[in-house]
Design an enzyme around this catalytic site. Structure first.
Site, PDB file in Angstrom:
ATOM      1  CB  CYS A  17      -2.119  -6.456  -2.732  1.00  0.00           C
ATOM      2  SG  CYS A  17      -0.865  -7.512  -1.960  1.00  0.00           S
ATOM      3  CB  CYS A  31       4.510  -2.113  -1.301  1.00  0.00           C
ATOM      4  SG  CYS A  31       2.958  -2.214  -0.397  1.00  0.00           S
ATOM      5  CE1 TYR A  48      -4.704  -4.777  18.702  1.00  0.00           C
ATOM      6  CE2 TYR A  48      -3.845  -2.956  17.411  1.00  0.00           C
ATOM      7  CZ  TYR A  48      -4.161  -4.291  17.528  1.00  0.00           C
ATOM      8  OH  TYR A  48      -3.940  -5.147  16.475  1.00  0.00           O
ATOM      9  NE  ARG A  65      -0.382  -1.388   3.559  1.00  0.00           N
ATOM     10  CZ  ARG A  65      -1.450  -1.034   2.849  1.00  0.00           C
ATOM     11  NH1 ARG A  65      -2.150  -1.960   2.215  1.00  0.00           N
ATOM     12  NH2 ARG A  65      -1.817   0.217   2.754  1.00  0.00           N
ATOM     13  CD  GLN A 124       3.053   0.102  18.393  1.00  0.00           C
ATOM     14  OE1 GLN A 124       2.513  -0.973  18.174  1.00  0.00           O
ATOM     15  NE2 GLN A 124       2.932   1.152  17.588  1.00  0.00           N
TER      16      GLN A 124
END
Length: 365
Positions: free
Chosen positions: A347, A344, A170, A322, A100
């Site tokens: 959090c 996960c 962005y 995440r 990316q």
């Protein structure tokens, strides 16, 4: 019936499953954006963990414009040889890898007082309090050229594809969002004008890498800025324009770090399945109106939910961030039949100034 573990093809890419690792800033490159053993280990663990295609953390395309600390770089040719070894290693471990690339803009607090920062208009960023310099046509041409040259390096370095970062506040996404883009020229106003820079970036990248090399974009299905934002219907117009210009696939997300934290790309805890895959509705609407492959990102956490989306919508690929940050071998576990809760819990404590690491792992260290 389709499953997450079908082998598919996307242009010249063979994908061993429908799971992608969405771009995640690891905060583990060196100060100039070069690889470190610590960063390489992250990608080795992802490849060993079974995800089919990895999208790297965002890499900055202009040496003078680094929007975050210790992010990957691709702004000159010194990166090519080290990335060649890197991509060869990841391929040998069984995964595709896409880089990316990004120009950050005003969504930054990294050395922001010591460098020139471009934006579509001179509008202060609500969170970071950075007011960019409104870009001239020459500035726009410079950024377009920088994206194209970076994409050429990505291809030369052996990556399976390149992804343009057009989401999450962005620069490219700011052009799409009326809150940030108040221009009166051909790059402002209508959605076709606001998308013009993205179309021109894609066209320049295509000229650099050729018609068959996979070029993706991450962009919003909706950005939740209300009347100053990008609607799903406008996103569909942009997606159709990208399809016409040869985009290979589109990763649909939403939210801004610079707006309401509850609508940012990093969501609060997801403990109920009905909260998962939270951009599925606008993404499915867009996917139903185009032929270009759509990759859904945002809260993808369980096989059951993703395979329901796979069966009942035109969405065919799923990105995770995440969840793989905490549990890089989760795809292997899913393939082996695991259907429990992921490690996960969303959090948001994996983000840190010094390093980005799952809080459960940080407690161990």
């Amino acid at each position: 019936m389709s499953t997450l573990f079908d082998q598919t093809s996307l242009g010249p890419m063979t994908l061993k499953n429908r799971l992608w690792r969405s771009s995640t800033w690891e905060n583990k490159a060196d100060s100039k954006g070069h690889l470190t053993p610590e960063l390489v280990k992250v990608y080795e663990n992802l490849a060993k963990g079974g995800v089919g295609t990895i999208i790297t953390g965002y890499a900055f395309i202009c040496e003078e414009e680094q929007p975050n600390a210790r992010m990957m770089g691709i702004y000159d040719d010194t990166f090519i040889e080290e990335y060649k070894n890197f991509t060869k290693n990841i391929h040998e471990l069984g995964a595709n890898i896409v880089m990316q690339i990004v120009y950050g803009g005003s969504q930054t607090d990294f050395n922001s007082g010591s460098r020139k920062i471009f934006g579509p208009s001179a509008v202060e960023n609500p969170i970071f309090k950075v007011t960019p310099v409104e870009m001239t046509k020459n500035d726009i041409d410079y950024i377009i050229k920088s994206f194209a040259e970076a994409a050429g390096r990505v291809k030369e370095a052996g990556f399976d594809g390149v992804e343009l970062h057009g989401a999450h506040g962005y620069l490219l996404s700011q052009f799409l969002t009326p809150f940030f883009n108040r221009r009166k020229d051909e790059y402002g106003g209508s959605i076709e004008n606001r998308a013009r820079i993205i179309y021109e970036v894609l066209e320049a990248v295509r000229e650099k890498v050729g018609p068959d090399y996979p070029v993706f974009i991450k962009m919003h299905s909706t950005d939740e800025w209300g009347e100053n934002g990008l609607t799903p219907e406008e996103s569909l117009i942009v997606v159709k324009g990208l399809q016409e210009r040869g985009i290979s696939g589109i990763e649909l997300s939403g939210g801004h770090l610079s707006s309401d934290p509850d609508t940012a790309p990093i969501k609060p805890k997801l403990l109920k399945k009905e909260k998962e895959s939270y951009y599925r509705k606008p993404a499915a609407m867009i996917a139903s109106a185009v032929d270009v492959p759509i990759i859904l990102v945002g809260g993808n956490r369980s096989v059951e939910v993703m395979e329901d989306i796979l069966e009942n919508t035109p969405i065919k690929y799923f990105s995770l961030s995440r969840t793989l940050h905490a549990e890089p071998d989760l795809p292997n576990k899913w393939k082996q039949g695991f259907r429990g809760k992921p490690r996960c819990i969303s959090c948001n404590k994996c983000w840190g100034r010094d390093t980005n690491i799952c809080v459960l792992d940080r407690k161990k260290s």
